[in-house]
Design a protein around this motif. Structure first.
Motif, mmCIF file in Angstrom:
data_model
loop_
_atom_site.group_PDB
_atom_site.id
_atom_site.type_symbol
_atom_site.label_atom_id
_atom_site.label_comp_id
_atom_site.label_asym_id
_atom_site.label_seq_id
_atom_site.Cartn_x
_atom_site.Cartn_y
_atom_site.Cartn_z
ATOM 1 N N GLY A 31 0.148 -60.729 -13.615
ATOM 2 C CA GLY A 31 0.130 -59.359 -14.118
ATOM 3 C C GLY A 31 0.296 -58.416 -12.944
ATOM 4 N N SER A 32 0.707 -57.184 -13.216
ATOM 5 C CA SER A 32 0.934 -56.283 -12.090
ATOM 6 C C SER A 32 -0.391 -55.836 -11.480
ATOM 7 C CB SER A 32 1.772 -55.091 -12.506
ATOM 8 O OG SER A 32 1.119 -54.433 -13.550
ATOM 9 N N SER A 33 -1.523 -56.148 -12.132
ATOM 10 C CA SER A 33 -2.811 -55.856 -11.510
ATOM 11 C C SER A 33 -3.065 -56.808 -10.336
ATOM 12 C CB SER A 33 -3.940 -55.991 -12.527
ATOM 13 O OG SER A 33 -4.092 -57.340 -12.871
ATOM 14 N N GLU A 34 -2.279 -57.876 -10.276
ATOM 15 C CA GLU A 34 -2.372 -58.856 -9.173
ATOM 16 C C GLU A 34 -3.766 -59.446 -9.001
ATOM 17 O OE1 GLU A 34 -0.321 -57.963 -5.507
ATOM 18 O OE2 GLU A 34 0.666 -56.251 -6.433
ATOM 19 N N LEU A 35 -4.499 -59.562 -10.108
ATOM 20 C CA LEU A 35 -5.834 -60.147 -10.028
ATOM 21 C C LEU A 35 -5.803 -61.625 -10.333
ATOM 22 C CD1 LEU A 35 -8.038 -57.615 -11.936
ATOM 23 C CD2 LEU A 35 -8.561 -58.605 -9.709
ATOM 24 N N ASN A 36 -4.723 -62.033 -10.973
ATOM 25 C CA ASN A 36 -4.670 -63.369 -11.517
ATOM 26 C C ASN A 36 -3.241 -63.880 -11.424
ATOM 27 O OD1 ASN A 36 -4.610 -65.611 -13.241
ATOM 28 N ND2 ASN A 36 -6.159 -64.732 -14.596
ATOM 29 N N LEU A 37 -3.060 -64.950 -10.672
ATOM 30 C CA LEU A 37 -1.742 -65.568 -10.620
ATOM 31 C C LEU A 37 -1.883 -66.908 -11.333
ATOM 32 C CD1 LEU A 37 0.535 -65.763 -7.509
ATOM 33 C CD2 LEU A 37 0.331 -67.685 -9.044
ATOM 34 N N ALA A 38 -1.137 -67.077 -12.411
ATOM 35 C CA ALA A 38 -1.313 -68.290 -13.202
ATOM 36 C C ALA A 38 -0.005 -69.041 -13.323
ATOM 37 C CB ALA A 38 -1.845 -67.935 -14.585
ATOM 38 N N PHE A 39 -0.103 -70.361 -13.363
ATOM 39 C CA PHE A 39 1.100 -71.152 -13.585
ATOM 40 C C PHE A 39 0.747 -72.385 -14.408
ATOM 41 C CE2 PHE A 39 -0.728 -72.365 -9.532
ATOM 42 C CZ PHE A 39 -0.691 -73.746 -9.539
ATOM 43 N N VAL A 40 1.797 -73.045 -14.912
ATOM 44 C CA VAL A 40 1.587 -74.150 -15.845
ATOM 45 C C VAL A 40 2.086 -75.456 -15.238
ATOM 46 C CG1 VAL A 40 2.280 -75.051 -18.108
ATOM 47 C CG2 VAL A 40 1.730 -72.628 -17.849
ATOM 48 N N VAL A 41 1.238 -76.485 -15.328
ATOM 49 C CA VAL A 41 1.627 -77.832 -14.884
ATOM 50 C C VAL A 41 1.245 -78.838 -15.972
ATOM 51 C CG1 VAL A 41 1.260 -77.273 -12.435
ATOM 52 C CG2 VAL A 41 -0.618 -78.266 -13.760
ATOM 53 N N LYS A 42 1.610 -80.093 -15.780
ATOM 54 C CA LYS A 42 1.174 -81.119 -16.726
ATOM 55 C C LYS A 42 -0.343 -81.278 -16.619
ATOM 56 C CE LYS A 42 3.944 -84.474 -15.463
ATOM 57 N NZ LYS A 42 4.773 -85.432 -14.984
ATOM 58 N N ASN A 43 -1.010 -81.589 -17.732
ATOM 59 C CA ASN A 43 -2.456 -81.857 -17.703
ATOM 60 C C ASN A 43 -2.832 -82.770 -16.548
ATOM 61 O OD1 ASN A 43 -3.733 -80.467 -19.722
ATOM 62 N ND2 ASN A 43 -3.651 -82.117 -21.234
ATOM 63 N N SER A 44 -2.014 -83.829 -16.383
ATOM 64 C CA SER A 44 -2.359 -84.856 -15.394
ATOM 65 C C SER A 44 -2.258 -84.345 -13.953
ATOM 66 C CB SER A 44 -1.475 -86.085 -15.595
ATOM 67 O OG SER A 44 -0.119 -85.679 -15.583
ATOM 68 N N ASP A 45 -1.628 -83.191 -13.756
ATOM 69 C CA ASP A 45 -1.540 -82.618 -12.403
ATOM 70 C C ASP A 45 -2.650 -81.593 -12.126
ATOM 71 O OD1 ASP A 45 0.688 -84.042 -11.529
ATOM 72 O OD2 ASP A 45 2.094 -82.634 -12.442
ATOM 73 N N THR A 46 -3.581 -81.429 -13.055
ATOM 74 C CA THR A 46 -4.612 -80.399 -12.911
ATOM 75 C C THR A 46 -5.425 -80.567 -11.628
ATOM 76 O OG1 THR A 46 -4.861 -80.398 -15.305
ATOM 77 C CG2 THR A 46 -6.575 -79.270 -14.058
ATOM 78 N N ASN A 47 -6.034 -81.743 -11.460
ATOM 79 C CA ASN A 47 -6.957 -81.920 -10.333
ATOM 80 C C ASN A 47 -6.261 -81.724 -8.995
ATOM 81 O OD1 ASN A 47 -8.558 -82.578 -12.435
ATOM 82 N ND2 ASN A 47 -9.248 -84.558 -11.635
ATOM 83 N N ALA A 48 -5.063 -82.301 -8.873
ATOM 84 C CA ALA A 48 -4.342 -82.181 -7.601
ATOM 85 C C ALA A 48 -4.003 -80.715 -7.326
ATOM 86 C CB ALA A 48 -3.076 -83.021 -7.649
ATOM 87 N N SER A 49 -3.627 -79.968 -8.365
ATOM 88 C CA SER A 49 -3.270 -78.553 -8.167
ATOM 89 C C SER A 49 -4.495 -77.764 -7.703
ATOM 90 C CB SER A 49 -2.768 -77.923 -9.461
ATOM 91 O OG SER A 49 -1.711 -78.668 -10.001
ATOM 92 N N ILE A 50 -5.633 -78.005 -8.373
ATOM 93 C CA ILE A 50 -6.846 -77.256 -8.044
ATOM 94 C C ILE A 50 -7.274 -77.543 -6.611
ATOM 95 C CG2 ILE A 50 -9.306 -76.995 -8.619
ATOM 96 C CD1 ILE A 50 -8.119 -76.262 -11.070
ATOM 97 N N ARG A 51 -7.266 -78.825 -6.253
ATOM 98 C CA ARG A 51 -7.691 -79.192 -4.897
ATOM 99 C C ARG A 51 -6.757 -78.597 -3.864
ATOM 100 N NH1 ARG A 51 -8.389 -85.017 -6.908
ATOM 101 N NH2 ARG A 51 -10.442 -84.860 -7.884
ATOM 102 N N ALA A 52 -5.457 -78.645 -4.139
ATOM 103 C CA ALA A 52 -4.477 -78.122 -3.182
ATOM 104 C C ALA A 52 -4.736 -76.635 -2.914
ATOM 105 C CB ALA A 52 -3.065 -78.337 -3.714
ATOM 106 N N LEU A 53 -4.994 -75.873 -3.974
ATOM 107 C CA LEU A 53 -5.183 -74.431 -3.786
ATOM 108 C C LEU A 53 -6.537 -74.116 -3.152
ATOM 109 C CD1 LEU A 53 -3.584 -72.910 -6.998
ATOM 110 C CD2 LEU A 53 -2.600 -73.281 -4.754
ATOM 111 N N HIS A 54 -7.558 -74.861 -3.557
ATOM 112 C CA HIS A 54 -8.887 -74.640 -2.983
ATOM 113 C C HIS A 54 -8.821 -74.846 -1.461
ATOM 114 C CE1 HIS A 54 -13.322 -74.975 -2.605
ATOM 115 N NE2 HIS A 54 -13.328 -74.287 -3.728
#
Ligand code: ASP
Ligand code: MG
Length: 467
Positions: A435-458
């Motif tokens: 959103g242009s408020s730039e508070l939240n950047l969201a994207f979509v991946v396969k369910n099975s990629d959830t944990n790897a995505s979260i860890r990578a960003l953390h």
């Protein structure tokens, strides 16, 4: 201080918890004015919902069976929790009246075959009706005066939008402050039932699931509370789900607008309207654990201290969604295309979680819950395929990953870091929104990629070093 302290269902579901809470309140009340807000005990609202479903299926015996399950649970808790026999006896007598009314209500609903939003709200209100009497009696038992009030009794007046009502704040403020001030001036702790109010005709209404959080902030704003505490079974808001990220940290501070973004995700789900009553009065809120009161929890306020002001706060996710890519050449440059698509979905009662359209206008991508996917696709096909839509591509079982925090606002390079980290993990991204408020950047991946995505960003944003 004037404190509104709200307890979730899990915090008031064993005799020991309720006794601990009472002695904690006893201690706190020596230095503070306290108003308690309660949810129903764990599982009770779910049981009440099941009663309404059983009535719908004309299964009266199942409904009655569930009613006695609720009865027994509360009587049992009353017997185990309350030590003084006169207080216990009084509570059990009041419970008998409530249970007689519950059974009569079920009879009436079965007889009329009528399960309307209005009767359902009345039925669902029993959960908090029962829990406030228990908690209030336990406070009495610990030696301080306390009186229970349902949302209706305390003076929460709402519109007549049953199951999703909104408070009429001006009337509510007058009534609630009058009721509560009268108690506080007599050193009585009012225990208010969450989730429930009544419309101007006196019909019981509810705020929707999880609505007790909302009740707490409504009451807090009416009585000009200094702080509102939401007590549940988690320590507060976290930088990520600790089940996925081992070094996830508790967030000591977030702002209202960040908390609103985070409310949808994570272990402590907060009713989405909860923050509304706080914004104007800037009342600070704490999200705390009733089982770990030494921990201060997360402070949610109008603006955080400068140490964490411009930081990214957390990475969250919602799994089990479906993605629909709507395509069609005639969508290009045709005003009203999006309106038709979303009106069609809205008419079918489908909640859209994420939307994106690229400037070529040749496709619009939509994310809905897996459970709504079939219905969404079939209404779009029925109403729009061959007209403005040429093709629908559907992907099931996708996760939304969201990076949240005011630290993204106006900061260059966040997106590059996000997608760089994701790319290193060879994860495919199928949709992106910010959103242009730039508070939240969201994207979509396969369910099975959830944990790897979260860890990578953390890791990438070193969220373990946040505080
Ligand atoms: N008892 C209601 C529910 O379970 C409200 C609440 O707990 O906040 O949804
Ligand atoms: Mg709850």
């Amino acid at each position: 201080m004037r404190l509104v302290i709200k307890y979730g269902g899990t915090s008031i579901s064993t005799a020991k918890n309720i006794q601990d809470i009472s002695s904690n309140l006893n201690e706190l009340s020596k230095k503070n004015q306290i108003v308690v807000v309660c949810s129903a005990t764990s599982g009770t609202t779910d049981d009440l919902i099941e009663i309404s479903e059983s009535i719908n299926k004309e299964n009266k015996s199942k409904a009655e069976q569930l009613a006695s399950k609720i009865t027994n649970r509360h009587k049992q808790l009353a017997k185990q929790t309350i030590k003084k026999s006169d207080i216990r006896k009084k509570l059990l007598l009041k419970y008998d009246e409530d249970f007689a009314e519950l059974v009569a209500l079920i009879d009436g609903m079965v007889l009329l075959g009528e399960v309307t939003p209005r009767t359902m709200d009345y039925l669902f209100s029993f959960g908090e009706r029962l829990s406030i009497k228990l908690v209030s009696s336990a406070i009495n038992d610990s030696g301080i005066k306390s009186i229970p009030f349902t949302g209706k009794e305390v003076g929460i007046v709402t519109d007549s939008n049953f199951s999703e009502s909104k408070p009429l704040m001006d009337t509510t403020r007058l009534r609630v402050s009058k009721t509560i001030d009268a108690q506080l001036s007599k050193k009585i702790i009012p225990v208010v039932g969450g989730f429930v109010g009544a419309d101007q005709h006196g019909h019981v209404t509810t705020f929707g699931r999880g609505g007790s959080d909302y009740s707490a902030t409504i009451v807090g704003s009416c009585i000009k509370a200094d702080e509102i505490w939401l007590m549940s079974d988690v320590d507060g808001l976290m930088t990520a789900d600790p089940k996925i990220v081992k070094n996830a940290k508790l967030l000591k501070e977030v702002s209202y607008i960040e908390a609103i973004e985070m409310a949808l995700f994570g272990a402590k789900q907060i009713h989405p309207r909860t923050f509304e009553p706080l914004l104007a009065k800037k009342i600070p809120m704490k999200i705390r654990n009733s089982f770990n009161t030494k921990n201060e929890g997360t402070l949610v306020s109008a603006s955080t201290s400068s140490a964490v002001k411009n930081k990214i706060k957390c990475v969250s996710y919602v799994q089990n969604n479906g993605l629909i890519d709507v395509q069609g050449g005639s969508m290009v440059g045709t005003p009203g295309t999006a309106a038709k698509i979303f009106a069609t979905l809205a008419k079918a009662g489908i909640n859209v979680m994420m939307i994106s359209q690229n400037p070529s206008e040749s496709s619009i991508t939509i994310v809905v819950k897996n459970a709504d996917l079939d219905k969404a696709v079939s209404v779009l096909e029925m109403e729009l395929l061959g007209k403005i839509i040429k093709k629908l591509d559907v992907t099931t079982n996708v996760a939304i990953i969201a990076l949240i925090g005011s630290g993204m606002r106006g900061t260059i390079g966040v997106a590059a870091k996000v997608f760089g980290a994701i790319e290193k993990n060879k994860i495919n991204v199928s949709m992106i929104t910010q959103g242009s408020s730039e508070l939240n950047l969201a994207f979509v991946v396969k369910n099975s990629d959830t944990n790897a995505s979260i860890r990578a960003l953390h890791d990438e944003f070193t969220l373990d070093k946040i505080n």
